[in-house]
Structure formats: structure tokens, C-alpha cells
Design a protein around this motif. Structure first.
Motif, short mmCIF file in Angstrom:
data_model
loop_
_atom_site.label_atom_id
_atom_site.label_comp_id
_atom_site.label_asym_id
_atom_site.label_seq_id
_atom_site.Cartn_x
_atom_site.Cartn_y
_atom_site.Cartn_z
N LEU A 131 -67.81 -17.76 70.70
CA LEU A 131 -66.93 -18.92 70.67
C LEU A 131 -67.66 -20.20 70.31
N ALA A 132 -68.98 -20.12 70.14
CA ALA A 132 -69.78 -21.33 69.87
C ALA A 132 -69.37 -21.98 68.55
N GLY A 133 -68.93 -21.17 67.59
CA GLY A 133 -68.53 -21.74 66.31
C GLY A 133 -67.19 -22.44 66.36
N CYS A 134 -66.41 -22.17 67.43
CA CYS A 134 -65.08 -22.78 67.54
C CYS A 134 -65.13 -24.19 68.12
N PHE A 135 -66.01 -24.41 69.11
CA PHE A 135 -66.01 -25.69 69.81
C PHE A 135 -66.32 -26.89 68.91
N PRO A 136 -67.28 -26.79 67.97
CA PRO A 136 -67.47 -27.93 67.06
C PRO A 136 -66.22 -28.26 66.27
N ILE A 137 -65.48 -27.23 65.84
CA ILE A 137 -64.23 -27.45 65.10
C ILE A 137 -63.22 -28.16 65.99
N ILE A 138 -63.12 -27.72 67.25
CA ILE A 138 -62.16 -28.30 68.19
C ILE A 138 -62.46 -29.78 68.41
N ILE A 139 -63.74 -30.13 68.53
CA ILE A 139 -64.11 -31.52 68.76
C ILE A 139 -63.82 -32.38 67.52
N GLN A 140 -63.99 -31.78 66.33
CA GLN A 140 -63.75 -32.52 65.09
C GLN A 140 -62.28 -32.84 64.87
N MET A 141 -61.42 -31.95 65.30
CA MET A 141 -59.99 -32.05 64.95
C MET A 141 -59.34 -33.38 65.32
N PRO A 142 -59.53 -33.88 66.57
CA PRO A 142 -58.89 -35.16 66.90
C PRO A 142 -59.36 -36.30 65.99
N ILE A 143 -60.66 -36.27 65.62
CA ILE A 143 -61.19 -37.34 64.75
C ILE A 143 -60.57 -37.26 63.37
N LEU A 144 -60.54 -36.06 62.79
CA LEU A 144 -60.05 -35.91 61.42
C LEU A 144 -58.53 -36.13 61.34
N ILE A 145 -57.79 -35.59 62.33
CA ILE A 145 -56.34 -35.81 62.33
C ILE A 145 -56.03 -37.27 62.61
N GLY A 146 -56.83 -37.89 63.50
CA GLY A 146 -56.63 -39.32 63.78
C GLY A 146 -56.88 -40.16 62.55
N PHE A 147 -57.88 -39.80 61.76
CA PHE A 147 -58.18 -40.54 60.53
C PHE A 147 -57.04 -40.38 59.53
N TYR A 148 -56.48 -39.16 59.47
CA TYR A 148 -55.31 -38.91 58.63
C TYR A 148 -54.16 -39.84 59.03
N HIS A 149 -53.89 -39.94 60.34
CA HIS A 149 -52.83 -40.83 60.83
C HIS A 149 -53.15 -42.28 60.51
N ALA A 150 -54.41 -42.67 60.66
CA ALA A 150 -54.80 -44.06 60.40
C ALA A 150 -54.53 -44.43 58.94
N ILE A 151 -54.84 -43.51 58.03
CA ILE A 151 -54.59 -43.76 56.60
C ILE A 151 -53.09 -43.86 56.32
N MET A 152 -52.33 -42.93 56.88
CA MET A 152 -50.89 -42.87 56.61
C MET A 152 -50.13 -44.02 57.25
N ARG A 153 -50.65 -44.55 58.36
CA ARG A 153 -49.87 -45.52 59.15
C ARG A 153 -50.41 -46.94 59.10
#
Length: 266
Positions: A131-153
Motif C-alpha cells: 500500500l506504500a505506493g497508494c499513500f503518496p497518490i492519496i496525499i497528492q489528490m487534494p492538492i491537485l483537485i484543489g488546484f483544478y478548482h482554483a483555476i476553474m473558479r
């Protein structure tokens, strides 16, 4: 079984983030008055960062998106390195795991339990956490999705242009969507490094993800397509830097093996 667990974990996290992001309307401008944890601590600060960098570059919001994208990618780079190392460790023990699957090929419950025990023992022996490969992805997701929202909004982004396109409109020549798809394909191809032939699911994702990105990019504002293009270019360079030595070694080993095979035939 382990692959299924990783996929389920990732899908669960995507679902949680989608629910969290869904609590805010994507077409609702982000402001200091926007309420909720997601808006206050993730989307609004990222929006402010884009705006601040734009002010520093003579109101060039296109350049600001490029700079902030690179900054964010640099911020999560340690996580990406950890993820790649975990993936590499899993790949290294695949031959031994395949032998275990062949040894315990029977589908009865007792045999499958034995297979899981042997598999976990093998991973512990080599210090591999599935599961070690999953946790870095999980931590990244809020940042990347938040950046997507920031651009769109961020309303100001839609009011500016960059190069040949308006940031708030779709790319009229579809150059950015095509580049986003091509760079996504290249980046995934480098990450898989020849493993797609061994895993049909990976081979399918190799083609499915770029197609999805192109379809989304065609229908979304060019500002988001620009973010995808820059982000994937960064990841291609990052993959070359991290996996470059391993890729060269693999090519040298393949060439040496080819010469040996050729010599035996003679």
C-alpha cells in the motif's frame, strides 16, 4: 488480490474527494467569503497564489498557471519519488510472486489463504509494503483537485488570454487538448516501462487515460488544459531523471541478451 485492494483504496479516496469537492459548485467563484473547509484551506489559498504570481508577472495569468503548476509539482516531488520507489520494489519481486501463484494455483479457500500468507511473507522479507505506493497518490489528490478548482473558479483567470487562446474559453484549435493527451500517453508509457505487456489492465489504462484527458480538455476552459500540459511535461522530465539510470540499464541488459542469443544461433 493485492492489486484489487490498492484499486479499491484509490477508488474509495477518489470517491471521498469527489464528494468533498462536490459540496462546492464548480461554477461558483471562489472568494474570501466562500465557506467550508475545502474552500477555505485548499481552493482559496491556491486561487490567491495564482493571482499573486499573476500580479508579479504583469497580470499574465497564463504564465502564473505555468509557474504555480511547477511549484506544486516540486512540492509533491518527494511523494512522487517515494511512489516510484515503491512501484520499483513491487516490480522486483514480481517473478517470485508469479512462482507463488503458480505453486498455489488452486482456487479453494485453504490454498488461497496459503498464497496470501506466502505473499505477505515474501513482501516482509524484501521490505515491500503493497500500500506504500497508494499513500503518496492519496496525499497528492487534494492538492491537485484543489488546484483544478482554483483555476476553474478564479474569475480573473477567465478574463485574460495567453498566447493564442482565451483562458476562460476552449482552445479554438484544439492544440492544448491534443498536447495534453500526447504528454499523458508518454508519461504513462515511461512510468510503465514495459510492464503493460505483462498486465492487460495497465495496457488498457495506457490508452484510456490519454483519450479521457483529450475529451475533457476539449470541453473545459483552456486554462485547465494548460495546467494539464505543463503538469505532464514536468512529470515526463521527472520520470526521466528518476528512472533514467534504470531504463538505460534495462536497455543495456536487453542488448547484451540479444547479442548472446545471436551468438548462440551462429
Amino acid at each position: 488480490m493485492l492489486l484489487k485492494r490498492r484499486i479499491l483504496l484509490l477508488l474509495s479516496m477518489v470517491g471521498v474527494l469527489a464528494l468533498l469537492a462536490g459540496c462546492t459548485q464548480i461554477n461558483q467563484p471562489i472568494t474570501a467569503e466562500s465557506e467550508g473547509f475545502w474552500n477555505t484551506y485548499i481552493v482559496y489559498p491556491l486561487s490567491q497564489l495564482i493571482t499573486y504570481v499573476a500580479r508579479m508577472t504583469n497580470n499574465n495569468f497564463g504564465l502564473a498557471i505555468i509557474i504555480v503548476t511547477i511549484l506544486i509539482r516540486l512540492l509533491i516531488l518527494p511523494l512522487m519519488i517515494k511512489q516510484m520507489k515503491s512501484t520499483k520494489a513491487m516490480q522486483a519481486i514480481q517473478p517470485e510472486m508469479q512462482k507463488l501463484r503458480e505453486k498455489y494455483s488452486s482456487k479453494d479457500q485453504k490454498t488461497q489463504q496459503k498464497l496470501q500468507q506466502e505473499t505477505m511473507a515474501l513482501m516482509q522479507k524484501h521490505g515491500v509494503n503493497p500500500l506504500a505506493g497508494c499513500f503518496p497518490i492519496i496525499i497528492q489528490m487534494p492538492i491537485l483537485i484543489g488546484f483544478y478548482h482554483a483555476i476553474m473558479r478564479t474569475r480573473e483567470i477567465a478574463e485574460h488570454s495567453f498566447l493564442w487562446f482565451d483562458l476562460g474559453e476552449r482552445d479554438p484549435y484544439f492544440i492544448l487538448p491534443i498536447l495534453a493527451g500526447v504528454f499523458t500517453f508518454i508519461q504513462q508509457k515511461l512510468m510503465m516501462a514495459g510492464n503493460a505487456q505483462q498486465n492487460p489492465q495497465m495496457a488498457m489504462m495506457l490508452w484510456l487515460m490519454p483519450i479521457m484527458i483529450v475529451v475533457f480538455a476539449i470541453n473545459f476552459p483552456a486554462a485547465l488544459s494548460l495546467y494539464w500540459v505543463v503538469g505532464n511535461l514536468f512529470m515526463i522530465a521527472q520520470t526521466f531523471l528518476i528512472k533514467g539510470p534504470d531504463m538505460r540499464t534495462a536497455k543495456q541488459e536487453a542488448a547484451a541478451e540479444g547479442k548472446k542469443s545471436g551468438g548462440k544461433k551462429k
